[in-house]
Each structure stands twice: as structure tokens, then as C-alpha cells.
Scaffold this motif. Structure first.
Motif, PDB file in Angstrom:
ATOM      1  N   THR A 158      98.609  34.296  53.064  1.00  0.00           N
ATOM      2  CA  THR A 158      98.230  34.886  51.401  1.00  0.00           C
ATOM      3  C   THR A 158      97.885  36.415  51.362  1.00  0.00           C
ATOM      4  OG1 THR A 158      97.016  32.269  51.237  1.00  0.00           O
ATOM      5  CG2 THR A 158      96.159  33.904  49.681  1.00  0.00           C
ATOM      6  N   ASP A 159      96.454  36.553  52.467  1.00  0.00           N
ATOM      7  CA  ASP A 159      95.701  37.896  51.970  1.00  0.00           C
ATOM      8  C   ASP A 159      97.146  39.013  52.100  1.00  0.00           C
ATOM      9  OD1 ASP A 159      93.174  36.626  52.318  1.00  0.00           O
ATOM     10  OD2 ASP A 159      94.146  37.250  54.953  1.00  0.00           O
ATOM     11  N   LEU A 160      98.271  38.747  52.702  1.00  0.00           N
ATOM     12  CA  LEU A 160      99.292  39.849  52.440  1.00  0.00           C
ATOM     13  C   LEU A 160     100.048  39.531  51.507  1.00  0.00           C
ATOM     14  CD1 LEU A 160     101.512  41.198  54.256  1.00  0.00           C
ATOM     15  CD2 LEU A 160     102.563  39.371  54.788  1.00  0.00           C
ATOM     16  N   VAL A 161     100.188  39.216  50.832  1.00  0.00           N
ATOM     17  CA  VAL A 161     100.623  38.448  49.622  1.00  0.00           C
ATOM     18  C   VAL A 161      99.776  38.798  48.332  1.00  0.00           C
ATOM     19  CG1 VAL A 161     101.766  36.779  47.395  1.00  0.00           C
ATOM     20  CG2 VAL A 161     102.722  36.337  49.898  1.00  0.00           C
ATOM     21  N   VAL A 162      98.946  38.845  47.879  1.00  0.00           N
ATOM     22  CA  VAL A 162      98.111  39.660  47.441  1.00  0.00           C
ATOM     23  C   VAL A 162      98.060  41.479  47.574  1.00  0.00           C
ATOM     24  CG1 VAL A 162      95.480  40.086  47.019  1.00  0.00           C
ATOM     25  CG2 VAL A 162      95.400  37.973  47.317  1.00  0.00           C
ATOM     26  N   VAL A 163      98.009  41.826  48.556  1.00  0.00           N
ATOM     27  CA  VAL A 163      98.243  43.233  48.902  1.00  0.00           C
ATOM     28  C   VAL A 163      99.506  43.645  48.515  1.00  0.00           C
ATOM     29  CG1 VAL A 163      98.746  44.831  51.106  1.00  0.00           C
ATOM     30  CG2 VAL A 163      96.836  43.742  50.952  1.00  0.00           C
ATOM     31  N   LEU A 164     101.177  42.959  48.651  1.00  0.00           N
ATOM     32  CA  LEU A 164     102.072  43.282  48.395  1.00  0.00           C
ATOM     33  C   LEU A 164     101.676  43.140  46.715  1.00  0.00           C
ATOM     34  CD1 LEU A 164     104.337  40.717  50.745  1.00  0.00           C
ATOM     35  CD2 LEU A 164     103.880  42.979  50.516  1.00  0.00           C
ATOM     36  N   HIS A 165     101.105  42.271  45.731  1.00  0.00           N
ATOM     37  CA  HIS A 165     101.024  42.412  44.270  1.00  0.00           C
ATOM     38  C   HIS A 165     100.104  43.821  43.899  1.00  0.00           C
ATOM     39  CE1 HIS A 165     102.733  38.298  43.153  1.00  0.00           C
ATOM     40  NE2 HIS A 165     102.517  37.544  43.924  1.00  0.00           N
ATOM     41  N   ILE A 166      99.628  43.735  44.659  1.00  0.00           N
ATOM     42  CA  ILE A 166      98.493  45.377  44.816  1.00  0.00           C
ATOM     43  C   ILE A 166      99.204  46.929  44.259  1.00  0.00           C
ATOM     44  CG2 ILE A 166      97.033  47.192  45.352  1.00  0.00           C
ATOM     45  CD1 ILE A 166      95.575  44.672  46.616  1.00  0.00           C
ATOM     46  N   ASN A 202      88.449  36.333  46.047  1.00  0.00           N
ATOM     47  CA  ASN A 202      87.469  36.182  47.110  1.00  0.00           C
ATOM     48  C   ASN A 202      88.821  36.755  48.263  1.00  0.00           C
ATOM     49  OD1 ASN A 202      86.222  34.528  46.608  1.00  0.00           O
ATOM     50  ND2 ASN A 202      86.602  32.643  46.496  1.00  0.00           N
ATOM     51  N   VAL A 203      89.959  36.856  48.043  1.00  0.00           N
ATOM     52  CA  VAL A 203      90.744  37.919  49.003  1.00  0.00           C
ATOM     53  C   VAL A 203      90.517  39.213  48.509  1.00  0.00           C
ATOM     54  CG1 VAL A 203      93.226  38.064  49.961  1.00  0.00           C
ATOM     55  CG2 VAL A 203      93.047  35.460  49.265  1.00  0.00           C
ATOM     56  N   LEU A 204      89.632  39.801  48.038  1.00  0.00           N
ATOM     57  CA  LEU A 204      89.914  41.562  47.638  1.00  0.00           C
ATOM     58  C   LEU A 204      88.590  42.161  48.086  1.00  0.00           C
ATOM     59  CD1 LEU A 204      90.989  41.709  44.208  1.00  0.00           C
ATOM     60  CD2 LEU A 204      91.996  42.517  46.315  1.00  0.00           C
ATOM     61  N   LYS A 205      87.795  40.254  48.020  1.00  0.00           N
ATOM     62  CA  LYS A 205      86.297  40.160  49.409  1.00  0.00           C
ATOM     63  C   LYS A 205      86.850  40.797  50.516  1.00  0.00           C
ATOM     64  CE  LYS A 205      81.366  38.603  49.442  1.00  0.00           C
ATOM     65  NZ  LYS A 205      80.973  37.264  48.428  1.00  0.00           N
ATOM     66  N   LYS A 206      87.311  39.962  51.043  1.00  0.00           N
ATOM     67  CA  LYS A 206      87.605  40.195  52.455  1.00  0.00           C
ATOM     68  C   LYS A 206      87.947  41.153  52.909  1.00  0.00           C
ATOM     69  CE  LYS A 206      90.301  37.230  55.949  1.00  0.00           C
ATOM     70  NZ  LYS A 206      91.677  37.072  56.036  1.00  0.00           N
ATOM     71  N   LEU A 207      89.127  41.829  52.408  1.00  0.00           N
ATOM     72  CA  LEU A 207      89.920  43.128  52.017  1.00  0.00           C
ATOM     73  C   LEU A 207      88.567  44.096  52.623  1.00  0.00           C
ATOM     74  CD1 LEU A 207      92.913  42.506  50.363  1.00  0.00           C
ATOM     75  CD2 LEU A 207      93.026  42.576  52.940  1.00  0.00           C
TER      76      LEU A 207
END
Length: 219
Positions: free
Chosen positions: A33-41, A70-75
Motif C-alpha cells: 500500500t505504501d509503495l502504490v501511494v509513492v507511485l501515485h505521487i 496515514n501513509v504519508l504520515k508514516k513516510l
């Protein structure tokens, strides 16, 4: 060759990402999930949206805006993503999500892992030779790594071949590595495939057991 239009469209409509990110993202404690958020960014930034909102990131995902947050906060907590300022074409300050910390960490880990593997390689040579390597021998191994770009596993494989053939000397190992280079062998998997091929060719005329080793330099 004519490429179908649909495939041309596919090639044109894509983003470039380091293969290292796909293979090693788990080493940074990231999940899919974190990876896909990074890819979308990355995708949104490529289209000019430097600081996409949570809703913009979530738009093409099954996550909602709160989950993206929440994912962005984690990153950010893991110091893998920062919000930085950049000058646009009009020399105006704009904020953007910088993923440089993520990629720096990714490649720092790769470099550390490589150095550790190279250190173990020198230890293995000293173990097999039952002595400390001379400065010239250390330079030879360094040349294989830095100049010839042989990977540590391939050098280990050449060392193993020399041990099995009872010819434990650097000249013989160097000849093996250069023979592999001529044959386009760059990995231990390539070595196994070539060994199997040579064993099949020699089977009718060889009386010795070739299941353990193959003399790469035999005429």
C-alpha cells in the motif's frame, strides 16, 4: 517493425521508476500500500502536480483520503518523505513532496550490503588459501570487483571451481573469470546453465564424474 497503436500508447503513457524500489521497498519497512501511494505521487508530480492533496492521491486507489494521509504520515515519520520548497519557471516558491530521502536510503542500503558482501569475499579467499592475502592478491580481487565489474557471487563461484579442480591460485581463477566473461556469463545461474550444457556435450566421451565440477579451461 510496425508497433500496434495501442502498444505505442502504452509506451508513451508511463512513469519511470527505479527497479530497486520494486525489489527492495520491504527493506525500508514499506508494504504494498505504501509503495502504490509513492507511485501515485510520482505519477501526479510527472503531470505537474507537485504537492497533490490526499483526495488527488486517493482518486485512483481503493484507499480513502484519510488512509492516504496515514501513509504519508508514516513516510514522513520514517524520514522517507519531506515537504520542500522549489522554484517554478516563474521563480515562484512552490511546495512539493520530495522522495529524495526514500531513494537515498534505498541506495545507501544497497551500497552497505555490497560492501559487506565484498568484505566477506576477502575473508573467504583467506579461508581457502589458509593465509593472509598479499597486497598484490588484494589488488587483484579489487580489480575484479571495480574494473571488471564481476559480482561477489560470481567470484566466489570461480574460487569454488579452482578449489574443486585442485588449482588454487589467482592466475587460474582469473582465467576462469575471463573465460566466463567471453561466454557472456555474469551470474551464478549462468554458470550452472553453462556447466549443465557442457556436461551433456561431454557425457559420451568423459569417464570421470562431471556432476561435481567442469574444467572450464580444458582444451
Amino acid at each position: 517493425m510496425d508497433i500496434p497503436f495501442s502498444y505505442q500508447k502504452l509506451l508513451a503513457n508511463q512513469i519511470s521508476i527505479p527497479s530497486q524500489l520494486l525489489s527492495d521497498y520491504q527493506s525500508l519497512s514499506l508494504n504494498e500500500t505504501d509503495l502504490v501511494v509513492v507511485l501515485h505521487i510520482l505519477h501526479l508530480q510527472q503531470s505537474g502536480i507537485l504537492l497533490p492533496t490526499f483526495d488527488q492521491i486517493a482518486h485512483s486507489m481503493t484507499l480513502n483520503a484519510n488512509e492516504v494521509s496515514n501513509v504519508l504520515k508514516k513516510l514522513r515519520n520514517q524520514s522517507l518523505l519531506h515537504i520542500e520548497q522549489v522554484k517554478d519557471e516563474s521563480n515562484q516558491d512552490q511546495e512539493w513532496y520530495s522522495l529524495s530521502p526514500l531513494f537515498n536510503r534505498l541506495y545507501e542500503q544497497e551500497e552497505t550490503s555490497t560492501k559487506e558482501e565484498e568484505g566477506k569475499l576477502f575473508q573467504l579467499f583467506e579461508q581457502e588459501f589458509a593465509r593472509t592475502l598479499s597486497p598484490i592478491e588484494i589488488d587483484t580481487v579489487s580489480h575484479w570487483l571495480d574494473e571488471d565489474q564481476f559480482k561477489p557471487p560470481l567470484i566466489k563461484a570461480a574460487l569454488r571451481e579452482a578449489v574443486l579442480m585442485g588449482k588454487l591460485n589467482f592466475r587460474y581463477i582469473d582465467r576462469i573469470l575471463n573465460e566466463w566473461k567471453k561466454k557472456g556469463i555474469r551470474s551464478t545461474q549462468d554458470v550452472k546453465q553453462e556447466t549443465a550444457s557442457q556436461q551433456v556435450q561431454q557425457a559420451p566421451k568423459e569417464k570421470r564424474d562431471t556432476s561435481v565440477y567442469y574444467n572450464w579451461l580444458e582444451e
